[in-house]
Design a protein around this motif. Sequence first.
Motif, PDB file in Angstrom:
ATOM      1  N   MET A  59     -30.347  63.913  27.759  1.00 57.17           N
ATOM      2  CA  MET A  59     -31.374  63.151  26.817  1.00 57.17           C
ATOM      3  C   MET A  59     -32.451  64.056  26.359  1.00 57.17           C
TER       4      MET A  59
ATOM      5  N   TYR B 272     -36.268  64.671  24.795  1.00 59.91           N
ATOM      6  CA  TYR B 272     -37.643  64.117  24.562  1.00 59.91           C
ATOM      7  C   TYR B 272     -38.519  65.057  23.638  1.00 59.91           C
TER       8      TYR B 272
ATOM      9  N   LYS C 104     -32.196  59.094  31.640  1.00 60.10           N
ATOM     10  CA  LYS C 104     -33.488  58.537  31.173  1.00 60.10           C
ATOM     11  C   LYS C 104     -34.525  58.546  31.891  1.00 60.10           C
TER      12      LYS C 104
ATOM     13  N   ASP D 131     -37.994  56.596  32.735  1.00 58.30           N
ATOM     14  CA  ASP D 131     -38.996  55.633  32.372  1.00 58.30           C
ATOM     15  C   ASP D 131     -40.570  55.649  32.990  1.00 58.30           C
TER      16      ASP D 131
ATOM     17  N   VAL E 149     -44.678  60.845  24.375  1.00 60.17           N
ATOM     18  CA  VAL E 149     -43.373  61.356  23.748  1.00 60.17           C
ATOM     19  C   VAL E 149     -43.403  60.880  22.575  1.00 60.17           C
TER      20      VAL E 149
ATOM     21  N   VAL F 236     -37.405  59.729  22.007  1.00 62.73           N
ATOM     22  CA  VAL F 236     -36.512  59.897  22.870  1.00 62.73           C
ATOM     23  C   VAL F 236     -35.224  59.812  22.105  1.00 62.73           C
TER      24      VAL F 236
ATOM     25  N   GLU G 265     -31.191  59.681  22.973  1.00 60.12           N
ATOM     26  CA  GLU G 265     -29.972  59.455  23.867  1.00 60.12           C
ATOM     27  C   GLU G 265     -28.785  59.651  23.269  1.00 60.12           C
TER      28      GLU G 265
END
Length: 328
Positions: A1, A3, A43, A45, A51, A54, A56
């Motif tokens: 992932m 960010y 991920k 949460d 951020v 994001v 993925e």
Amino acid sequence: MLYIVESPHLGRALKEEIESRGIPAWYVELWGNYIVATPPGTKVDGLKTPVKAVVELKTDYQLVSRQWKRDPTPVTIGDREIREGKIFIIAGPCSVETEEQILATARVVKEAGADALRGGAFKPRTSPYTFQGLGERGLILLAKARDATGLPITTELMDPEDLPLVAKYADAIQVGARNMQNFTLLKKLGRAGKPILLKRGFGNTIEEWLLAAEYVALHGNGGIVLVERGIRTFDKTLRFTLDVGAIAYAKQHTHLPVIGDPSHPAGDRRYVIPLALAILAAGADGLIVEVHPDPDKAWSDAKQQLTFQQFEELVAKAKALGKALGRD
């Protein structure tokens, strides 16, 4: 992932926040972005740190993937740029042997149209009894050739302990096929501040090659050039089997420049030019090719190095092909 955040401060804060939850995180500044990377599929949460985006990805090579960075990444070597739409040619001998040899080669390849000079100072050889390179003396001679011609220089690094020495002289550092999965070396190259030419190992998959590039990027260096140089297969007709499909795949699945080495899969100078043209036709952004003033007397890889005349022929044909493909 991945960010994406707005600033270095937020990047470091986000890294600490994610790690406080027991999840590994890396903060890197690459290609104009501030990025915190976590293992694929992790991920997080409810983050308190702001951020921007994001990302993925359905791949383990996240940073170098074209899934999130659509624009191709140019890489600068010296004052020259490897980029999509241009054919970048790196040429020079397998090994630096003498001052006369490297200076003569540098002048000829520059005149013919090369963008950078290659030459080995530290040589990985199958037999311990063969020529292993001149070491620092070879680096000094490469620097003299750069001063004489203006060509930036690339050379191979084998031992992580030699990184400061090689970085002192080289404009770009080559990772040879045998070191593609030397992860200690790859991590250090991530902090080297020099562009990296990452050759695919002759027994490695495409995914392993791209994950090796991910190691370098994850440790802070986005100046990575992928180099296809042939793999070992059941067929022993040539030295290695040139995998043109790997070039096409890497160009579509990563945003990094991809170049090809026709010399090592050929193993014989008679086949270098056809393989070079196949590399370019497959979409590569350039070539790295071995050239020597008198190949039959070369101290290493004598059979596969081009003569000056053959290199001039290669450049002329590459220009014609590039024109047909709509490239410089």
